[in-house]
Enzyme design. Sequence first.
Site, mmCIF file in Angstrom:
data_model
loop_
_atom_site.group_PDB
_atom_site.id
_atom_site.type_symbol
_atom_site.label_atom_id
_atom_site.label_comp_id
_atom_site.label_asym_id
_atom_site.label_seq_id
_atom_site.Cartn_x
_atom_site.Cartn_y
_atom_site.Cartn_z
ATOM 1 N N THR A 55 -13.818 6.478 0.647
ATOM 2 C CA THR A 55 -14.023 6.018 -0.416
ATOM 3 C C THR A 55 -15.049 4.945 -0.791
ATOM 4 O O THR A 55 -15.334 4.202 0.176
ATOM 5 C CB THR A 55 -12.636 5.540 -0.999
ATOM 6 O OG1 THR A 55 -12.286 4.427 -0.143
ATOM 7 C CG2 THR A 55 -11.669 6.625 -1.110
ATOM 8 N N LEU A 56 -15.864 5.052 -1.701
ATOM 9 C CA LEU A 56 -17.075 4.243 -1.967
ATOM 10 C C LEU A 56 -16.868 3.535 -3.223
ATOM 11 O O LEU A 56 -18.040 2.950 -3.577
ATOM 12 C CB LEU A 56 -18.500 5.146 -1.804
ATOM 13 C CG LEU A 56 -18.414 6.166 -0.705
ATOM 14 C CD1 LEU A 56 -19.384 7.066 -0.922
ATOM 15 C CD2 LEU A 56 -18.792 5.346 0.416
ATOM 16 N N LYS B 107 0.841 -1.111 0.039
ATOM 17 C CA LYS B 107 -0.014 -0.082 0.134
ATOM 18 C C LYS B 107 1.142 1.306 -0.120
ATOM 19 O O LYS B 107 0.452 2.289 -0.692
ATOM 20 C CB LYS B 107 -0.996 -0.106 1.309
ATOM 21 C CG LYS B 107 -1.995 -1.026 1.031
ATOM 22 C CD LYS B 107 -3.363 -1.010 2.043
ATOM 23 C CE LYS B 107 -3.967 0.270 1.621
ATOM 24 N NZ LYS B 107 -4.795 0.006 0.382
ATOM 25 N N ALA C 29 -17.174 2.582 -7.120
ATOM 26 C CA ALA C 29 -17.961 3.013 -8.089
ATOM 27 C C ALA C 29 -18.895 3.781 -7.629
ATOM 28 O O ALA C 29 -19.298 4.810 -8.589
ATOM 29 C CB ALA C 29 -18.709 1.755 -8.857
ATOM 30 N N ALA C 30 -19.195 4.254 -6.414
ATOM 31 C CA ALA C 30 -20.168 5.169 -5.951
ATOM 32 C C ALA C 30 -19.391 6.515 -5.817
ATOM 33 O O ALA C 30 -19.879 7.488 -5.313
ATOM 34 C CB ALA C 30 -21.056 4.699 -4.917
ATOM 35 N N ASP D 30 -5.457 2.830 -3.528
ATOM 36 C CA ASP D 30 -4.125 3.479 -3.290
ATOM 37 C C ASP D 30 -4.082 4.425 -4.400
ATOM 38 O O ASP D 30 -3.324 5.589 -4.192
ATOM 39 C CB ASP D 30 -3.112 2.510 -3.460
ATOM 40 C CG ASP D 30 -3.314 1.388 -2.347
ATOM 41 O OD1 ASP D 30 -3.659 1.750 -0.983
ATOM 42 O OD2 ASP D 30 -2.682 0.394 -2.553
ATOM 43 N N VAL E 146 -7.883 -3.831 -7.878
ATOM 44 C CA VAL E 146 -6.575 -3.978 -7.018
ATOM 45 C C VAL E 146 -5.893 -2.578 -7.045
ATOM 46 O O VAL E 146 -5.428 -2.119 -8.282
ATOM 47 C CB VAL E 146 -5.782 -5.056 -7.487
ATOM 48 C CG1 VAL E 146 -4.453 -5.139 -6.619
ATOM 49 C CG2 VAL E 146 -6.272 -6.427 -7.286
#
EC number: 2.7.1.15
Length: 302
Positions: free
Chosen positions: A220-221, A41, A223-224, A251, A247
């Site tokens: 963070t959502l 990450k 695709a939304a 990040d 994947v």
Amino acid sequence: MEGTLVVVGSINADLVTHVERHPQPGETLLGRGDDIKAGGKGANQAVAAALQGAHVEFVGAVGADHYRKPAVRNLHSSGVDMTAVTEIDDELTGLAVITVDEKGENTIIVVPGANARVDDQYVSGHRERIAAADIVLLQGEIPPSGFREAVAAAQGRVIINLAPVVDVDRESLLRADPLIANEHEAGLILDQLGTPADDDDPHALAAALIDAGFSSAVITLGAAGALVADPELTDIPTPQVEAVDTVGAGDAFAGALCAKLLAEPGIALADAARHAARVGAFSVTRSGAQDSYPGAGDLLPE
């Protein structure tokens, strides 16, 4: 003067397998494999930021094994300053085993390896570098003592993406401005702080994070899109694209957010998040983590 981002974090080699669907407990499936790819990450976020034009320095460690070269390949090629990355003779490079299904959803198992050596003693050897940074970016893949030491050394802005969610020092965690988390991670962080949200709606989670003491937060959502709280809540849309591989998308978002904040001092967090959402959307249209990230000249989806 160009601002500096210092990432204190993990460097992994990613072993990626593709399957039609994820296996059930006790089930064996046939899959197909890829080459060993660069991951971790910390490294992912550093590469994403560097490709967006940021000056990035990395504090971390790798092992003296055959996974080391693929793990650091993109860090070098993207221009990340690797002066503070140590090769440890008696350790293996961190390894992530990633399974991706035909819908692009993934599961990840991480073996820390040399990342487990990035503790307070190791990080204290790089205090001056961290103190000089305009932004220090941290995740959850190094020991909590190293996390705490990095925050203590930071004199600039601290941005934290506590993934995975591990038990870290409360005061250090609350230095995040912003905290970046997905919905699941946000709930776990609130539980860790002893201030759970009333429900798992993203707006409730964001408001609860501000109430818990964070100056700002970004949830963070996928695709939304995303949700910014600073402390006013702002919904951030994301371009609709056909996902090939998710994947490293989070990040990509985190690294691009830092790069935008550095490039445009004083920019609103919501505006930086809008740019980061476009970078994250670009990344899911390609396979892999770092290999999917756009450069400054790539056309981002609208």
